[in-house]
Design a protein around this motif. Structure first.
Motif, PDB file in Angstrom:
ATOM      1  N   SER A 421       0.853  -1.192   0.000  1.00 33.75           N
ATOM      2  CA  SER A 421       0.000   0.000   0.000  1.00 33.75           C
ATOM      3  C   SER A 421       0.888   1.240   0.000  1.00 33.75           C
ATOM      4  CB  SER A 421      -0.910   0.021   1.238  1.00 33.75           C
ATOM      5  OG  SER A 421      -1.783  -1.093   1.232  1.00 33.75           O
ATOM      6  N   PHE A 422       0.425   2.247  -0.719  1.00 32.84           N
ATOM      7  CA  PHE A 422       1.152   3.518  -0.803  1.00 32.84           C
ATOM      8  C   PHE A 422       0.206   4.646  -0.406  1.00 32.84           C
ATOM      9  CE2 PHE A 422       3.223   0.698  -3.798  1.00 32.84           C
ATOM     10  CZ  PHE A 422       4.571   0.912  -3.541  1.00 32.84           C
ATOM     11  N   ARG A 423       0.755   5.587   0.354  1.00 35.90           N
ATOM     12  CA  ARG A 423      -0.009   6.784   0.721  1.00 35.90           C
ATOM     13  C   ARG A 423       0.602   7.984   0.003  1.00 35.90           C
ATOM     14  NH1 ARG A 423       0.368  11.055   4.074  1.00 35.90           N
ATOM     15  NH2 ARG A 423      -1.600  11.928   4.886  1.00 35.90           N
ATOM     16  N   ILE A 424      -0.204   8.580  -0.844  1.00 37.71           N
ATOM     17  CA  ILE A 424       0.252   9.750  -1.594  1.00 37.71           C
ATOM     18  C   ILE A 424      -0.208  11.005  -0.851  1.00 37.71           C
ATOM     19  CG2 ILE A 424       0.165  10.992  -3.792  1.00 37.71           C
ATOM     20  CD1 ILE A 424      -0.487   8.329  -5.133  1.00 37.71           C
ATOM     21  N   PRO A 425       0.727  11.846  -0.349  1.00 38.20           N
ATOM     22  CA  PRO A 425       0.333  13.042   0.414  1.00 38.20           C
ATOM     23  C   PRO A 425      -0.142  14.164  -0.514  1.00 38.20           C
ATOM     24  CG  PRO A 425       2.707  12.961   0.228  1.00 38.20           C
ATOM     25  CD  PRO A 425       2.196  11.698  -0.427  1.00 38.20           C
ATOM     26  N   SER A 426      -0.648  15.219   0.080  1.00 37.55           N
ATOM     27  CA  SER A 426      -1.091  16.375  -0.718  1.00 37.55           C
ATOM     28  C   SER A 426       0.093  17.157  -1.279  1.00 37.55           C
ATOM     29  CB  SER A 426      -1.960  17.295   0.139  1.00 37.55           C
ATOM     30  OG  SER A 426      -3.107  16.628   0.590  1.00 37.55           O
ATOM     31  N   PHE A 427       1.215  17.190  -0.535  1.00 32.36           N
ATOM     32  CA  PHE A 427       2.397  17.917  -0.974  1.00 32.36           C
ATOM     33  C   PHE A 427       3.634  17.073  -0.690  1.00 32.36           C
ATOM     34  CE2 PHE A 427      -0.691  21.258  -0.120  1.00 32.36           C
ATOM     35  CZ  PHE A 427      -0.570  22.064  -1.239  1.00 32.36           C
ATOM     36  N   ASP A 428       4.669  17.305  -1.472  1.00 29.07           N
ATOM     37  CA  ASP A 428       5.947  16.659  -1.232  1.00 29.07           C
ATOM     38  C   ASP A 428       7.051  17.664  -1.529  1.00 29.07           C
ATOM     39  OD1 ASP A 428       7.757  14.801  -0.517  1.00 29.07           O
ATOM     40  OD2 ASP A 428       7.525  13.502  -2.273  1.00 29.07           O
ATOM     41  N   ILE A 429       8.171  17.547  -0.824  1.00 31.30           N
ATOM     42  CA  ILE A 429       9.274  18.513  -0.958  1.00 31.30           C
ATOM     43  C   ILE A 429      10.497  17.812  -1.528  1.00 31.30           C
ATOM     44  CG2 ILE A 429      10.867  20.041   0.283  1.00 31.30           C
ATOM     45  CD1 ILE A 429       8.700  20.643   2.244  1.00 31.30           C
ATOM     46  N   GLY A 430      11.185  18.487  -2.447  1.00 35.00           N
ATOM     47  CA  GLY A 430      12.427  17.976  -3.012  1.00 35.00           C
ATOM     48  C   GLY A 430      13.469  19.065  -3.128  1.00 35.00           C
ATOM     49  N   LEU A 431      14.684  18.673  -3.449  1.00 32.81           N
ATOM     50  CA  LEU A 431      15.772  19.621  -3.679  1.00 32.81           C
ATOM     51  C   LEU A 431      15.878  19.918  -5.169  1.00 32.81           C
ATOM     52  CD1 LEU A 431      18.546  18.232  -1.315  1.00 32.81           C
ATOM     53  CD2 LEU A 431      16.954  20.110  -0.886  1.00 32.81           C
ATOM     54  N   SER A 432      16.141  21.166  -5.501  1.00 30.21           N
ATOM     55  CA  SER A 432      16.238  21.570  -6.904  1.00 30.21           C
ATOM     56  C   SER A 432      17.556  22.284  -7.155  1.00 30.21           C
ATOM     57  CB  SER A 432      15.076  22.491  -7.295  1.00 30.21           C
ATOM     58  OG  SER A 432      15.149  23.716  -6.583  1.00 30.21           O
ATOM     59  N   GLU A 451      14.607  16.677  -7.426  1.00 34.53           N
ATOM     60  CA  GLU A 451      14.366  15.297  -7.012  1.00 34.53           C
ATOM     61  C   GLU A 451      14.034  15.284  -5.529  1.00 34.53           C
ATOM     62  OE1 GLU A 451      16.705  10.979  -7.097  1.00 34.53           O
ATOM     63  OE2 GLU A 451      17.466  12.723  -8.188  1.00 34.53           O
ATOM     64  N   ASN A 452      13.070  14.416  -5.165  1.00 36.10           N
ATOM     65  CA  ASN A 452      12.755  14.264  -3.751  1.00 36.10           C
ATOM     66  C   ASN A 452      13.442  13.014  -3.216  1.00 36.10           C
ATOM     67  OD1 ASN A 452      11.236  12.097  -4.725  1.00 36.10           O
ATOM     68  ND2 ASN A 452       9.629  12.410  -3.199  1.00 36.10           N
ATOM     69  N   TYR A 453      13.372  12.825  -1.928  1.00 35.75           N
ATOM     70  CA  TYR A 453      14.063  11.694  -1.308  1.00 35.75           C
ATOM     71  C   TYR A 453      13.096  10.832  -0.505  1.00 35.75           C
ATOM     72  CZ  TYR A 453      18.325  13.898  -2.828  1.00 35.75           C
ATOM     73  OH  TYR A 453      19.304  14.449  -3.597  1.00 35.75           O
ATOM     74  N   ASN A 454      11.847  10.759  -0.985  1.00 36.84           N
ATOM     75  CA  ASN A 454      10.863   9.860  -0.395  1.00 36.84           C
ATOM     76  C   ASN A 454      11.243   8.424  -0.739  1.00 36.84           C
ATOM     77  OD1 ASN A 454       8.461   8.259   0.040  1.00 36.84           O
ATOM     78  ND2 ASN A 454       7.317  10.209   0.152  1.00 36.84           N
ATOM     79  N   GLN A 455      11.349   7.564   0.276  1.00 36.13           N
ATOM     80  CA  GLN A 455      11.790   6.195   0.033  1.00 36.13           C
ATOM     81  C   GLN A 455      10.739   5.357  -0.680  1.00 36.13           C
ATOM     82  OE1 GLN A 455      14.897   5.089   0.626  1.00 36.13           O
ATOM     83  NE2 GLN A 455      15.340   7.227   1.167  1.00 36.13           N
ATOM     84  N   LYS A 458       9.463   7.990  -5.343  1.00 34.26           N
ATOM     85  CA  LYS A 458      10.493   8.937  -5.751  1.00 34.26           C
ATOM     86  C   LYS A 458       9.985   9.751  -6.934  1.00 34.26           C
ATOM     87  CE  LYS A 458      14.590   6.453  -4.152  1.00 34.26           C
ATOM     88  NZ  LYS A 458      15.908   5.909  -4.533  1.00 34.26           N
ATOM     89  N   LYS A 459      10.219  11.055  -6.858  1.00 31.32           N
ATOM     90  CA  LYS A 459       9.804  11.956  -7.928  1.00 31.32           C
ATOM     91  C   LYS A 459      11.015  12.768  -8.392  1.00 31.32           C
ATOM     92  CE  LYS A 459       6.637  13.234  -5.091  1.00 31.32           C
ATOM     93  NZ  LYS A 459       6.478  11.974  -4.362  1.00 31.32           N
ATOM     94  N   SER A 460      11.132  12.948  -9.672  1.00 27.65           N
ATOM     95  CA  SER A 460      12.227  13.748 -10.223  1.00 27.65           C
ATOM     96  C   SER A 460      11.724  14.485 -11.453  1.00 27.65           C
ATOM     97  CB  SER A 460      13.430  12.872 -10.581  1.00 27.65           C
ATOM     98  OG  SER A 460      13.091  11.936 -11.584  1.00 27.65           O
ATOM     99  N   ARG A 461      12.425  15.547 -11.782  1.00 27.45           N
ATOM    100  CA  ARG A 461      12.017  16.372 -12.929  1.00 27.45           C
ATOM    101  C   ARG A 461      13.230  17.099 -13.486  1.00 27.45           C
ATOM    102  NH1 ARG A 461      12.171  22.125 -13.147  1.00 27.45           N
ATOM    103  NH2 ARG A 461      11.095  22.289 -11.152  1.00 27.45           N
ATOM    104  N   TRP A 462      13.289  17.230 -14.790  1.00 28.56           N
ATOM    105  CA  TRP A 462      14.268  18.108 -15.419  1.00 28.56           C
ATOM    106  C   TRP A 462      13.564  18.899 -16.505  1.00 28.56           C
ATOM    107  CZ3 TRP A 462      15.542  18.309 -20.557  1.00 28.56           C
ATOM    108  CH2 TRP A 462      15.202  17.214 -21.343  1.00 28.56           C
ATOM    109  N   SER A 463      14.087  20.088 -16.793  1.00 30.24           N
ATOM    110  CA  SER A 463      13.465  20.951 -17.803  1.00 30.24           C
ATOM    111  C   SER A 463      14.527  21.812 -18.464  1.00 30.24           C
ATOM    112  CB  SER A 463      12.375  21.830 -17.177  1.00 30.24           C
ATOM    113  OG  SER A 463      12.925  22.692 -16.204  1.00 30.24           O
ATOM    114  N   LEU A 464      14.276  22.162 -19.697  1.00 35.52           N
ATOM    115  CA  LEU A 464      15.160  23.026 -20.490  1.00 35.52           C
ATOM    116  C   LEU A 464      14.290  24.013 -21.238  1.00 35.52           C
ATOM    117  CD1 LEU A 464      18.018  23.675 -21.589  1.00 35.52           C
ATOM    118  CD2 LEU A 464      17.544  22.059 -23.443  1.00 35.52           C
TER     119      LEU A 464
END
Length: 595
Positions: A421-432, A451-455, A458-464
């Motif tokens: 089971s996974f619990r998805i919160p309303s907000f998550d914080i990562g380093l950019s 990228e965040n550090y949720n065990q 995991k969420k990550s993003r890149w943009s150009l």
């Protein structure tokens, strides 16, 4: 009629020849009296007007039709010399000897424990002897750049107000306001020269306020100190101590020169010093100069000693030019925390400090381009100063939900059962992290990664992409920018390890991301930014696989994919597919400009 015309032409040419011949040209060579060494970059003045400067080989040229004119020759380290043209021969080189300035009296016997003890004693007295409260200096800045080949002669003059902190602690910065700024240009051969008034030098060359290393006890081990005797200045007996770097390596000392101490009042009265170019971080803003010499003086006031005078001269032998800057304090008043408006502040911050105020930038015409190495270095520095880099926090808005996953997989004939089971919160914080390059004044190339550090998820993003920046007139310089980027978001559901394998369910979305960013500049180097981004996806992909690590320190990994239908997702509403990202994100970033 022909005879009359012939006589007229004859007398006209004779008079023209006589007028030309009366404009005398004198070539002189300046030599040191004792060693006959050539004296480069000496100033030759007629009254208070600078006429010329001797070149690297001590050569100078004076043109004048009046022989009964006196010129003054001055150079740091030598006594001023007056010459009259009638004493020189216009038909040959005239050798002029200058005497070194030896005003230092015969050495007297002193009995401190050591020279460093003397300096340390004065150093510890700085909070007591110098201005102990914030104060304001008013004075005049004079700056001159002169190409010794005669291509340019540029003068700048400015009236300054300088907010100085108390001398209780080390301080390297302060506000400056320019009340008036005037410039005079005399440029030949169609060359362009751009020069910035060094309004920041009352802060930068205040060696007492900055606690420069040659007076700082923490750096005594970098220098060799030599006692040079006693000198009398303004009815004060000053102890003169010379300092030299002990080593010339990358970790060597940054300065060499002399300091003048009044041991009765225990103050630093004066210093004459120069950069050594030995230290890794030394004089980074002055490496274009082959030699840079400073003189800084302090005077006693009603509230303590204050910064009274500074002069510096920078010489580049290869480019054959000379830059000199001069500031003298005319008034010291208590700091009333003057509320300088936006125009007054940015005139200093943007036009002077952000442009490396005491640096000459030269742009020559095509037939006078600098050599290859100089041009490459200048292009590299122009590239570097357009770069900004930053780190910050990124806040993701998510679709809050609880979701279950079930799957039965086979790997190398062994069963893997997923039931989590996974619990998805309303907000998550990562380093950019952010990288920017300024293509045009208002157009910026953007590269972002976060990228965040949720065990568990995991969420990550890149943009150009590109951004367009607007400037606003506020108390501190601020910017509002709009951006459009290509972006990729990745979500990974991380299952518990089984059989040494990590099962992962991955969602990847690519699309366009629009952003709105607000920044405020804390100082010329640092900015704080707050941004909002909206993501629109037009290509979504899903993938279910197991990952196995192997090799030294598990540096390598291999993946084995399974059909997406192998996993079943359930929520409170029944069968579903995870929809994690809600398209909105916010970022708080601290940016550093490399300019």
């Amino acid at each position: 009629m022909r005879i009359v015309l012939f006589v007229f032409v004859y007398f006209f040419c004779a008079r023209l020849t006589l007028a030309q011949s009366s404009n005398y040209q004198f070539n002189i060579v300046l030599l040191e009296k004792n060693s006959s060494k050539k004296i480069p970059y000496a100033h030759i003045l007629q009254g208070k007007q600078l006429v010329t400067v001797s070149d690297h080989f001590g050569n100078a040229q004076i043109n004048n039709e009046n022989l009964e004119v006196d010129y003054t020759i001055s150079c740091i380290g030598f006594g001023s010399l007056q010459i009259r043209l009638s004493k020189l021969n216009p038909n040959q080189r005239n050798i002029v000897f200058m005497t070194p300035d030896r005003k230092i009296l015969e050495a007297i016997i002193i009995t401190p424990t050591s020279l460093t003890d003397m300096i340390a004693e004065v150093y510890s007295n700085i909070p007591n002897a110098y201005q102990s409260k914030p104060h304001m200096l008013s004075g005049v800045l004079e700056e001159r750049y002169m190409d010794t080949l005669g291509h340019a002669n540029i003068s700048s003059s400015a009236e300054l107000q300088i907010q100085k902190a108390a001398y209780l602690n080390r301080n390297t910065k302060g506000e400056v306001k320019i009340d008036s700024l005037a410039r005079q240009y005399d440029v030949k051969e169609n060359q362009q020269y751009q020069i910035y008034a060094g309004a920041h030098i009352p802060h930068r060359f205040d060696f007492v306020m900055r606690r420069e290393e040659f007076i700082n006890p923490n750096s005594f081990d970098k220098y060799m100190y030599t006692y040079k005797g006693e000198r009398e200045v303004d009815n004060r007996k000053l102890e003169v101590i010379q300092f030299e770097p002990k080593s010339k390596g990358l970790l060597g000392a940054h300065f060499r020169g002399k300091i003048y101490l009044d041991m009765n009042e225990k103050v630093f009265v004066k210093a004459k010093y120069e950069y050594t170019k030995f230290g890794i971080l030394s004089n980074t803003a002055s490496r274009w100069a082959d030699q840079r010499v400073f003189i800084t003086e302090y005077k006693s006031g009603s509230e303590g000693w204050y910064f009274a005078y500074t002069w510096d001269e920078a010489v580049n032998y290869e480019r054959n030019f000379l830059l000199s800057q001069y500031y003298r304090t005319s008034e010291v008043t208590p700091d009333t925390i003057s509320d300088w408006n936006y125009e007054e502040r940015t005139h200093f911050v943007e036009a002077i400090e952000a442009k490396t105020a005491d640096t000459v930038v030269i742009i020559s015409k095509p037939n006078a381009l600098p050599d290859g190495s100089y041009a490459r270095k200048r292009r590299f520095l122009e590239f570097i100063k357009k770069i900004e880099a930053g780190f910050g926090l990124e806040l993701y808005k998510l679709n809050a939900q609880n979701i279950d996953a079930n799957a039965d997989l086979i790997y190398n004939f062994e069963a893997i059962s997923l039931n989590e089971s996974f619990r998805i919160p309303s907000f998550d914080i990562g380093l950019s992290s952010t990288f920017r390059y300024r293509i045009r004044p208002n157009y910026i190339l953007l590269l972002n990664q976060s990228e965040n550090y949720n065990q568990s998820i995991k969420k990550s993003r890149w943009s150009l992409g590109m951004a367009y920046r607007l400037n606003f007139e506020t108390l501190r310089p601020t910017h509002l920018s709009f951006s459009m980027s290509y972006a990729e978001f990745k979500n990974q559901f991380m299952f518990d390890k089984q059989l040494g394998l990590t099962p992962i369910y991955q969602q990847k979305a690519s699309g366009l991301m629009g952003g709105l960013n607000y920044e405020i500049r804390v100082n010329p180097k640092w900015k704080i930014g707050l941004s909002y981004n909206y993501f629109y996806s037009f290509n979504d992909k899903e993938r279910l696989y197991v990952k196995k690590k192997y090799g030294l320190f598990n540096l390598f990994s291999k993946k084995h994919d399974y059909p997406q239908e192998s996993i079943v997702w359930r929520s409170d509403e029944g069968l579903t597919t995870p929809d994690v990202f809600d398209r909105h994100s916010f970022a708080l970033t601290l940016m550093l400009s490399l300019e």
